[in-house]
Design a protein around this motif. Structure first.
Motif, PDB file in Angstrom:
ATOM      1  N   LEU A 149      68.071  18.831  16.864  1.00 50.57           N
ATOM      2  CA  LEU A 149      66.917  19.084  16.012  1.00 50.57           C
ATOM      3  C   LEU A 149      65.621  18.597  16.655  1.00 50.57           C
ATOM      4  O   LEU A 149      64.546  18.762  16.069  1.00 50.57           O
ATOM      5  CB  LEU A 149      67.111  18.384  14.654  1.00 50.57           C
ATOM      6  CG  LEU A 149      68.358  18.767  13.865  1.00 50.57           C
ATOM      7  CD1 LEU A 149      68.448  17.949  12.580  1.00 50.57           C
ATOM      8  CD2 LEU A 149      68.357  20.249  13.556  1.00 50.57           C
ATOM      9  N   ASP A 150      65.731  17.991  17.822  1.00 44.26           N
ATOM     10  CA  ASP A 150      64.577  17.450  18.536  1.00 44.26           C
ATOM     11  C   ASP A 150      64.492  18.141  19.894  1.00 44.26           C
ATOM     12  O   ASP A 150      65.458  18.118  20.666  1.00 44.26           O
ATOM     13  CB  ASP A 150      64.730  15.936  18.719  1.00 44.26           C
ATOM     14  CG  ASP A 150      63.419  15.271  19.066  1.00 44.26           C
ATOM     15  OD1 ASP A 150      62.554  15.965  19.643  1.00 44.26           O
ATOM     16  OD2 ASP A 150      63.247  14.076  18.780  1.00 44.26           O
ATOM     17  N   ASP A 151      63.337  18.768  20.206  1.00 45.09           N
ATOM     18  CA  ASP A 151      63.200  19.510  21.454  1.00 45.09           C
ATOM     19  C   ASP A 151      62.489  18.713  22.541  1.00 45.09           C
ATOM     20  O   ASP A 151      62.033  19.287  23.540  1.00 45.09           O
ATOM     21  CB  ASP A 151      62.451  20.823  21.211  1.00 45.09           C
ATOM     22  CG  ASP A 151      61.076  20.601  20.576  1.00 45.09           C
ATOM     23  OD1 ASP A 151      60.748  19.449  20.257  1.00 45.09           O
ATOM     24  OD2 ASP A 151      60.340  21.591  20.393  1.00 45.09           O
ATOM     25  N   ASP A 152      62.392  17.414  22.376  1.00 44.96           N
ATOM     26  CA  ASP A 152      61.767  16.577  23.395  1.00 44.96           C
ATOM     27  C   ASP A 152      62.702  16.473  24.604  1.00 44.96           C
ATOM     28  O   ASP A 152      63.799  15.919  24.493  1.00 44.96           O
ATOM     29  CB  ASP A 152      61.487  15.179  22.833  1.00 44.96           C
ATOM     30  CG  ASP A 152      60.650  14.340  23.780  1.00 44.96           C
ATOM     31  OD1 ASP A 152      60.547  14.702  24.972  1.00 44.96           O
ATOM     32  OD2 ASP A 152      60.097  13.307  23.333  1.00 44.96           O
ATOM     33  N   PRO A 153      62.300  16.982  25.780  1.00 45.60           N
ATOM     34  CA  PRO A 153      63.201  16.973  26.945  1.00 45.60           C
ATOM     35  C   PRO A 153      63.646  15.572  27.349  1.00 45.60           C
ATOM     36  O   PRO A 153      64.794  15.380  27.764  1.00 45.60           O
ATOM     37  CB  PRO A 153      62.368  17.630  28.053  1.00 45.60           C
ATOM     38  CG  PRO A 153      61.339  18.425  27.330  1.00 45.60           C
ATOM     39  CD  PRO A 153      61.033  17.657  26.078  1.00 45.60           C
ATOM     40  N   GLU A 154      62.758  14.582  27.225  1.00 50.12           N
ATOM     41  CA  GLU A 154      63.122  13.231  27.621  1.00 50.12           C
ATOM     42  C   GLU A 154      64.208  12.655  26.717  1.00 50.12           C
ATOM     43  O   GLU A 154      65.153  12.022  27.184  1.00 50.12           O
ATOM     44  CB  GLU A 154      61.878  12.330  27.605  1.00 50.12           C
ATOM     45  CG  GLU A 154      60.815  12.720  28.633  1.00 50.12           C
ATOM     46  CD  GLU A 154      59.644  11.759  28.623  1.00 50.12           C
ATOM     47  OE1 GLU A 154      59.659  10.818  27.794  1.00 50.12           O
ATOM     48  OE2 GLU A 154      58.718  11.942  29.434  1.00 50.12           O
ATOM     49  N   LYS A 155      64.087  12.895  25.414  1.00 51.44           N
ATOM     50  CA  LYS A 155      65.104  12.416  24.489  1.00 51.44           C
ATOM     51  C   LYS A 155      66.425  13.141  24.693  1.00 51.44           C
ATOM     52  O   LYS A 155      67.504  12.548  24.560  1.00 51.44           O
ATOM     53  CB  LYS A 155      64.635  12.589  23.047  1.00 51.44           C
ATOM     54  CG  LYS A 155      63.462  11.689  22.663  1.00 51.44           C
ATOM     55  CD  LYS A 155      63.120  11.859  21.203  1.00 51.44           C
ATOM     56  CE  LYS A 155      61.973  10.928  20.796  1.00 51.44           C
ATOM     57  NZ  LYS A 155      61.617  11.078  19.360  1.00 51.44           N
ATOM     58  N   VAL A 156      66.335  14.430  25.038  1.00 50.80           N
ATOM     59  CA  VAL A 156      67.564  15.192  25.288  1.00 50.80           C
ATOM     60  C   VAL A 156      68.289  14.643  26.507  1.00 50.80           C
ATOM     61  O   VAL A 156      69.512  14.456  26.509  1.00 50.80           O
ATOM     62  CB  VAL A 156      67.240  16.686  25.469  1.00 50.80           C
ATOM     63  CG1 VAL A 156      68.488  17.449  25.906  1.00 50.80           C
ATOM     64  CG2 VAL A 156      66.683  17.277  24.186  1.00 50.80           C
ATOM     65  N   ARG A 157      67.529  14.376  27.590  1.00 46.74           N
ATOM     66  CA  ARG A 157      68.154  13.824  28.796  1.00 46.74           C
ATOM     67  C   ARG A 157      68.705  12.426  28.555  1.00 46.74           C
ATOM     68  O   ARG A 157      69.745  12.051  29.108  1.00 46.74           O
ATOM     69  CB  ARG A 157      67.135  13.804  29.930  1.00 46.74           C
ATOM     70  CG  ARG A 157      66.834  15.168  30.540  1.00 46.74           C
ATOM     71  CD  ARG A 157      66.100  15.012  31.849  1.00 46.74           C
ATOM     72  NE  ARG A 157      64.778  14.417  31.643  1.00 46.74           N
ATOM     73  CZ  ARG A 157      63.659  15.105  31.435  1.00 46.74           C
ATOM     74  NH1 ARG A 157      63.715  16.442  31.419  1.00 46.74           N
ATOM     75  NH2 ARG A 157      62.505  14.499  31.255  1.00 46.74           N
ATOM     76  N   ALA A 158      68.018  11.648  27.718  1.00 49.80           N
ATOM     77  CA  ALA A 158      68.479  10.288  27.437  1.00 49.80           C
ATOM     78  C   ALA A 158      69.605  10.240  26.421  1.00 49.80           C
ATOM     79  O   ALA A 158      70.219   9.193  26.220  1.00 49.80           O
ATOM     80  CB  ALA A 158      67.306   9.427  26.958  1.00 49.80           C
ATOM     81  N   GLY A 159      69.873  11.365  25.757  1.00 50.90           N
ATOM     82  CA  GLY A 159      70.943  11.406  24.757  1.00 50.90           C
ATOM     83  C   GLY A 159      70.563  10.803  23.424  1.00 50.90           C
ATOM     84  O   GLY A 159      71.445  10.473  22.614  1.00 50.90           O
ATOM     85  N   THR A 160      69.258  10.644  23.173  1.00 52.53           N
ATOM     86  CA  THR A 160      68.797  10.041  21.916  1.00 52.53           C
ATOM     87  C   THR A 160      68.186  11.064  20.964  1.00 52.53           C
ATOM     88  O   THR A 160      67.614  10.683  19.940  1.00 52.53           O
ATOM     89  CB  THR A 160      67.773   8.937  22.216  1.00 52.53           C
ATOM     90  OG1 THR A 160      66.649   9.500  22.936  1.00 52.53           O
ATOM     91  CG2 THR A 160      68.401   7.829  23.041  1.00 52.53           C
ATOM     92  N   ALA A 161      68.260  12.337  21.310  1.00 47.57           N
ATOM     93  CA  ALA A 161      67.669  13.363  20.464  1.00 47.57           C
ATOM     94  C   ALA A 161      68.423  13.477  19.148  1.00 47.57           C
ATOM     95  O   ALA A 161      69.656  13.339  19.094  1.00 47.57           O
ATOM     96  CB  ALA A 161      67.675  14.708  21.192  1.00 47.57           C
TER      97      ALA A 161
END
Length: 264
Positions: A133-145
């Motif tokens: 539900l979060d499209d922030d690339p940094e959060k996606v890479r960190a696994g916190t999205a």
């Protein structure tokens, strides 16, 4: 992971699915679907049609419910393979009696949902996926999205929800009763006599003499395999002992291993 296809080692599931489909089709062809639903008033009082308590769970009145219920029963055949046919059949019979007061509409909704509840507790989670539900690339890479996680059981839960809502709101009651019965059985909250009760062995095709004969057959097969393994390892040892130093040792060892793994 190796899995068995079809109804292998699941004769009770096959019989239950056959009963469900054939009885639902038969009720539709014979135009007796109006006899299937159970209503305490007036069926049980004042008409005293007590036979409806035993028959209303045998068939569905809509093809949608037949489809969802049949798909769930087929998916839940792993319970019979894990428990054995006798315990599985005993649970179905016990659920049939415990879910009877989940009336309207007709069909095996209570039994099927009870099986899903037990399956949920008995079968481990093997995987899943996550809808982000979060499209922030940094959060996606960190696994916190942020996201919604689904396990590999989500298809069974979806079919269960559709089955419970197929005749809204009436289907919610038998589905709720079935979930309570299945969860109570899984947590051993029902009376111990019901949990330990089993249908007679002959009802699921089990025979004590045939079972003992099968055990003796497998015991003989196990002994033959052990003897073959011992003979093969003896050949490996003798080959190493006969071989000359250096390259011949390797050839003797490889040859012995080849005979060990290819011996029948």
């Amino acid at each position: 992971m190796v899995t068995s296809s079809g109804f292998t080692s699941a004769p009770v599931t096959r019989a239950l699915l056959t009963l469900l489909v054939s009885s639902s089709i038969g009720a539709s062809v014979l135009s007796i679907k109006h006899y299937l639903p159970l209503k305490p008033v007036p069926h049980l009082w004042p008409y005293l049609q007590l036979w409806r308590i035993l028959t209303f769970q045998l068939a569905y009145t809509t093809s949608t419910e037949v489809l969802f219920s049949a798909a769930l029963i087929y998916q839940l055949r792993v319970l019979e393979r894990m428990w054995g046919s006798r315990k599985f059949a005993s649970f179905v019979v016990a659920s049939y009696g415990l879910c009877w007061w989940g009336y309207i509409p007709s069909g095996m909704t209570g039994i099927v949902v009870a099986l899903v509840a037990v399956w949920r507790n008995e079968m481990p989670k093997l995987g899943g996926f996550k809808i982000l539900l979060d499209d922030d690339p940094e959060k996606v890479r960190a696994g916190t999205a942020r996201g919604i996680e689904f396990t590999d059981k989500w298809t069974a839960y979806l079919l269960t929800a559709q089955l419970a809502l197929s005749q809204f709101p009436y289907g919610l009651l038998p589905a709720s009763v079935g979930w309570v019965v299945g969860s109570a059985w899984a947590e051993e909250l029902v009376p111990g006599g019901i949990v330990r009760w089993r249908v007679p062995a002959w009802t699921v095709g089990e025979d004590s003499r045939a079972k003992r004969s099968g055990q003796r057959q497998y015991e003989g097969l196990r002994r033959r395999l052990e003897e073959e393994n011992q003979d093969g390892m003896r050949e490996v040892t003798e080959g190493m002992a006969r071989g000359a130093p250096g390259q011949n040792d390797t050839r003797s060892f490889v040859g012995g291993l080849g005979r060990y793994f290819t011996s029948s």
